[in-house]
Structures are given as C-alpha cells and as structure tokens.
Write an enzyme that holds these catalytic residues in place. Structure first.
Site, PDB file in Angstrom:
ATOM      1  N   THR A  50      -4.549  -1.660   4.221  1.00  0.00           N
ATOM      2  CA  THR A  50      -5.226  -0.699   3.450  1.00  0.00           C
ATOM      3  C   THR A  50      -4.510  -0.273   2.078  1.00  0.00           C
ATOM      4  OG1 THR A  50      -4.126   1.366   4.367  1.00  0.00           O
ATOM      5  CG2 THR A  50      -5.714   0.020   5.521  1.00  0.00           C
ATOM      6  N   CYS A  51      -4.794   0.738   1.281  1.00  0.00           N
ATOM      7  CA  CYS A  51      -4.108   1.046   0.298  1.00  0.00           C
ATOM      8  C   CYS A  51      -2.754   1.927   0.552  1.00  0.00           C
ATOM      9  CB  CYS A  51      -5.122   2.227  -0.456  1.00  0.00           C
ATOM     10  SG  CYS A  51      -5.370   3.608   0.396  1.00  0.00           S
ATOM     11  N   HIS A 100       1.130   2.878  18.228  1.00  0.00           N
ATOM     12  CA  HIS A 100       1.077   2.891  16.752  1.00  0.00           C
ATOM     13  C   HIS A 100      -0.297   2.423  16.381  1.00  0.00           C
ATOM     14  CE1 HIS A 100       2.305   2.140  12.660  1.00  0.00           C
ATOM     15  NE2 HIS A 100       1.630   1.295  12.717  1.00  0.00           N
ATOM     16  N   SER A 110      -1.932   8.210   8.601  1.00  0.00           N
ATOM     17  CA  SER A 110      -2.602   7.801   7.500  1.00  0.00           C
ATOM     18  C   SER A 110      -1.843   8.835   6.400  1.00  0.00           C
ATOM     19  CB  SER A 110      -3.986   8.192   7.065  1.00  0.00           C
ATOM     20  OG  SER A 110      -4.680   7.246   7.857  1.00  0.00           O
ATOM     21  N   GLU A 115      -8.297  10.740   7.571  1.00  0.00           N
ATOM     22  CA  GLU A 115      -9.114  10.455   6.408  1.00  0.00           C
ATOM     23  C   GLU A 115     -10.018   9.217   7.366  1.00  0.00           C
ATOM     24  OE1 GLU A 115      -8.389   7.023   4.959  1.00  0.00           O
ATOM     25  OE2 GLU A 115      -6.501   6.096   5.991  1.00  0.00           O
ATOM     26  N   GLY A 190     -12.699   2.096 -12.597  1.00  0.00           N
ATOM     27  CA  GLY A 190     -13.153   1.375 -11.152  1.00  0.00           C
ATOM     28  C   GLY A 190     -14.173   2.049 -10.737  1.00  0.00           C
ATOM     29  N   ALA A 191     -15.315   1.404 -10.486  1.00  0.00           N
ATOM     30  CA  ALA A 191     -16.600   1.908  -9.694  1.00  0.00           C
ATOM     31  C   ALA A 191     -16.726   1.201  -8.330  1.00  0.00           C
ATOM     32  CB  ALA A 191     -17.748   1.740 -10.739  1.00  0.00           C
ATOM     33  N   GLY A 192     -15.608   0.998  -7.851  1.00  0.00           N
ATOM     34  CA  GLY A 192     -16.071   0.456  -6.242  1.00  0.00           C
ATOM     35  C   GLY A 192     -15.856   1.751  -5.258  1.00  0.00           C
TER      36      GLY A 192
END
Ligand SMILES: NC(=O)c1ccc[n+]([C@@H]2O[C@H](COP(=O)([O-])OP(=O)(O)OC[C@H]3O[C@@H](n4cnc5c(N)ncnc54)[C@H](OP(=O)(O)O)[C@@H]3O)[C@@H](O)[C@H]2O)c1
Length: 424
Positions: A50-51, A100, A110, A115, A190-192
């Site tokens: 993930t980010c 975990h 997170s 989130e 960025g338009a995602g």
C-alpha cells in the site's frame, strides 16, 4: 500442537523511512509481475503493498525458510543488500503474524488509523494471490478471515468514523499551514483514486480554486468538472505552478514528476509568494532537494505522521474496542488452525462410515423389492441422518481439543481402524 508456520516480513511507515519504503513499493499494476518473481523465491506467498507498507506473507516449509526467502525477494526488488535492509524489516510469526494481519485489515496499523482503503487493498492482495493458483487454502483462508475481521471492526466500533484517509489528512495539513483554503489555488497532480480523494477533501474544506493535472487529460478534466474546478495538461505543469499556493501530488509514476528545476523556474516568477507542496505518492513525486528551497514548504508521507498521531489519540477508546475484537478473532483463528491437523482423520472417519452405510443400505434394498422411489429416498435419508448424528460428537470432540487433538486423532484412527478398508 500444529505449528502454523505463517510468517510476515515487511516494512511500514513506523519502521522504515520513506527513502527505503519507496524502493519497495509495488503498485497495483506491478503486483502480478511482482507475485511471479516472488514465486522464484518462495512457493507460497501473498504480497500486500500500500502507500505505506510492503509485506510478504508466507508459509514456512522449514523453520525460517519463508523469512529468508521474503528478505531475499525484498532486497532484490529494492536493489539493497540483505544486510542493509534487515534493520528496517519486521518479522512476525504464527500467532503474532495473524494478529498483525488482522490489525492491518482493521486499519489499526495504518498511518491514518481506521482508514477505509486498506480493506480494499487486503482484498486485492488476496485476489491477485488466488489468481496464481499456487497458494494453499490455509494462507488464503487467513486472508479471508482478515477481511471479515476488518469489516467487523468497522461495523462494531467507531474506528472508521469521519472517513479519514491519507488524502484527507494531507488536505488537513495544507489547511493547518495556510490557515484557510478559501482563497488559495490548489493544484492536484494525479487524477487517480488518491487525486480524487484529495480534490474532494479540499472541496469539503472550502477550497474554491481547484486545478487538476494528470497524465491522462480526460481523467483530469472529468475530476475537475465533477468538483467545479479546471484542468491543465501535465505538460503545462510548470505554468500551473506559477499561480498555485498548494500542490498536492499523488501520481503512480515510478519517477519524479516535480523536480527542483521545475519548481525553481515557477518560484522565480513569484519569489515572495510561498508554495506548499505535499507529496503523498510512493515512490515520491517530488525531488527531496526541493525542501531546501526558500519559500517552498515540502511535506512528504513521513511528515503526515504527526497529524495522524493526533487522530490516533482522539480514537484511543475505539482502538481499544477494536483490539478486543482482533484478540477474539485471533483466538478463533488459532482454534481453526488446530482443526487442520485432525482434518485427515475426520475425512477418513466420514469416508469409512459412509462406505459402511452405503454397503448396508445396498444389501437391505436388494432384499426389499418393490419399494417406491419415495420409500427408497426415505431409507437413504434416514441412514444418512443416523451416521451424521453418531459422528457429530466425536468430530466436534476431535476439533475442539486444541493441544491434545494429535492424541485424539491417533486414538480415533486406532478405535475405528481407519487405516483399513471398510468391510463389505
Ligand atoms: N489510493 C490511496 O488511497 C492512496 C493514499 C495515499 C497515497 N497514495 C499514493 O498515491 C499515488 C497514486 O495512487 P492511486 O491509488 O491514486 O493510483 P491510481 O488510481 O492508479 O492513479 C494513479 C494516477 O497517477 C497517474 N500516473 C501513473 N503513472 C504515471 C506516470 N508514469 N506519469 C504520470 N502520471 C502517472 C495516473 O495517470 P493515468 O490516469 O493516465 O493512468 C493516475 O492519474 C501512489 O503513489 C500511492 O502510493 C494512494
């Protein structure tokens, strides 16, 4: 007791600086190829990226094999030596690995606690792993269980209240820096998924001048239109930077989008007007050297941590409630795992009982000629019900005896002579 042999090796926002995390990041598009290369290191692995995290979940064939293979995979991918990477990695095994994963799926691990995005990302990791057809049911079931836990935590606690996300926290940060978004020009790069969340959050916070730019002009225009903003081509980014007060960048590009030269050129046209740049992309969109520029205030994902800690404090009560759910689900998972050991015995017992039932029923039916179909079906149903009822308690007992189920399984095998064929 059956050893689980589940192992997770990974990095996240709290253990590893962004400069290392971005080298390990695997985008949605890269995931199938990354899973293929993981298979060169390990027979059974699931990748969650993930980010803010990259994790390898595996089943050890021998003690430590999953861990070593995962470290090999990650260091090869990041082009960092094992020795350099190891200090940043966390490793959890068995019960700790399950806990975990359940915390991750619940949004408890997170950066922005609670989130929503993480649940979709765990689901995606599972779906991609299923497509490889290489993963045995226990590891897949563990991920399915994690998804149920994530949903349960969100339904039964207020952890996900207010729909916070990294994108909304980035807008929060921008508001803190400039005070009020109403008179600011905000440039979203960025338009995602992330760009769309950023733009919506900015609009919600009162921003009236939103400009969107993205690789695909159509996507940028659609997002801008939906929010009453405007769009510009990515090739005109330099121009757009000249009038922006805040830039939030979130493209999926594997390289830098905003380099120092581009920002220097823009700043030369407005040297006294500050520019706030928030980079929530991983790998980063903005060249880190921009931080040294006068009147430019650069924030990256690591800088968002402070704000997210504030959110965490506000949600302490909900986090405790969520942890109770996670603990209860971990206990259920461990109990289920123990039943895997007796599964072959249970199957053999059921097979033998069924063979006896079928043989006895066939003999009886041969003697009872002239039965109607309905009568035959009744006999079939009755014998099935008898076998099911007789086996119900022994099977439950086998499955519920945790630590001693290995002994129970041996006794049942001996008592019912499960190694021998059923008499005909
Ligand atoms: N999704 C989240 O919740 C979230 C949260 C925080 C941070 N992030 C980070 O934000 C970034 C984007 O994530 P996302 O979920 O929004 O991904 P996404 O939905 O796939 O969107 C990616 C965006 O980046 C553009 N892009 C991709 N490759 C590019 C390139 N080589 N050059 C220029 N533009 C490129 C895409 O343009 P096209 O439209 O032309 O494909 C699209 O606008 C990632 O770095 C991610 O780690 C995501």
């Amino acid at each position: 007791m059956r050893a689980m042999r589940v192992c997770v090796v990974g990095v996240n926002h709290s253990t590893t600086p962004i400069a290392i995390r971005e080298r390990l990041a695997i985008s949605v598009n890269q995931l199938p190829e990354a899973l293929l290369s993981l298979q060169e290191h390990i027979s059974q692995g699931i990748l969650l990226s993930t980010c803010n995290r990259t994790e390898v979940y595996s089943m050890d064939q021998a003690t430590g094999s999953g861990q070593n293979a995962a470290v090999d995979f990650l260091s090869t991918r990041a082009k960092i030596s094992d020795a350099e990477l190891r200090p940043y990695l966390y490793v959890h095994r068995d019960e700790a690995a399950v806990r975990h994963l359940f915390c991750v799926a619940s949004g408890l691990d997170s950066m922005v606690v609670g989130e929503h995005e993480i649940l979709g990302q765990v689901r995606h990791a599972l779906e991609e792993a299923e497509k490889t057809r290489r993963i045995d049911p226990p590891l897949l079931n563990l991920f399915r269980h994690a998804l149920r836990v994530g949903r349960r935590v969100r339904q039964e606690t207020g952890i996900g209240r207010h729909a916070l996300s990294v994108s909304s926290v980035a807008v929060d940060l921008a508001t803190r820096v400039v005070g009020d978004l109403a008179n600011c020009q905000i440039l979203v790069v960025g338009a995602g998924e992330a760009g769309s969340q950023v733009a919506k959050a900015a609009r919600k916070k009162g921003a009236s001048q939103i400009i969107v730019t993205s690789r695909s002009q159509e996507r940028a225009s659609a997002l801008a239109r939906a929010l009453g903003g405007t769009s510009v081509a990515l090739s005109d980014l330099g121009e757009a930077l000249r009038t922006a007060d805040i830039v939030i960048s979130c493209t999926g590009a594997p390289h830098t989008i905003l380099n120092r030269r581009l920002i220097e050129e823009a700043m030369s046209a407005r040297p006294q007007r500050p520019l706030v740049v928030i980079d929530i992309a991983l790998p980063r969109d903005v060249e880190p050297g921009v931080r040294q520029m006068e009147n430019v205030h650069l924030f990256d994902m690591d800088d968002l941590t402070q704000i997210s800690q504030l959110h965490q404090q506000r949600r302490r009560g909900e986090i405790q409630r969520a942890m109770q759910i996670v603990d209860a689900e971990v206990a259920k998972c461990l109990a289920w795992w123990q039943t895997l050991e007796v599964e072959p015995t249970v199957s053999a017992l059921v097979r033998k009982a069924e063979a006896i039932r079928q043989a006895q029923l066939d003999m009886t039916l041969k003697k009872l000629r002239g039965l109607s179909n309905e009568e035959r079906e009744s006999l079939e149903a009755m014998t099935r019900a008898i076998v099911k009822k007789i086996l119900h308690d022994p099977i439950r007992c086998l499955k519920e005896n945790g630590h001693s189920n290995e002994i129970y399984a041996r006794v049942v095998k001996e008592l019912f002579q499960l190694d021998r064929e059923a008499p005909r």
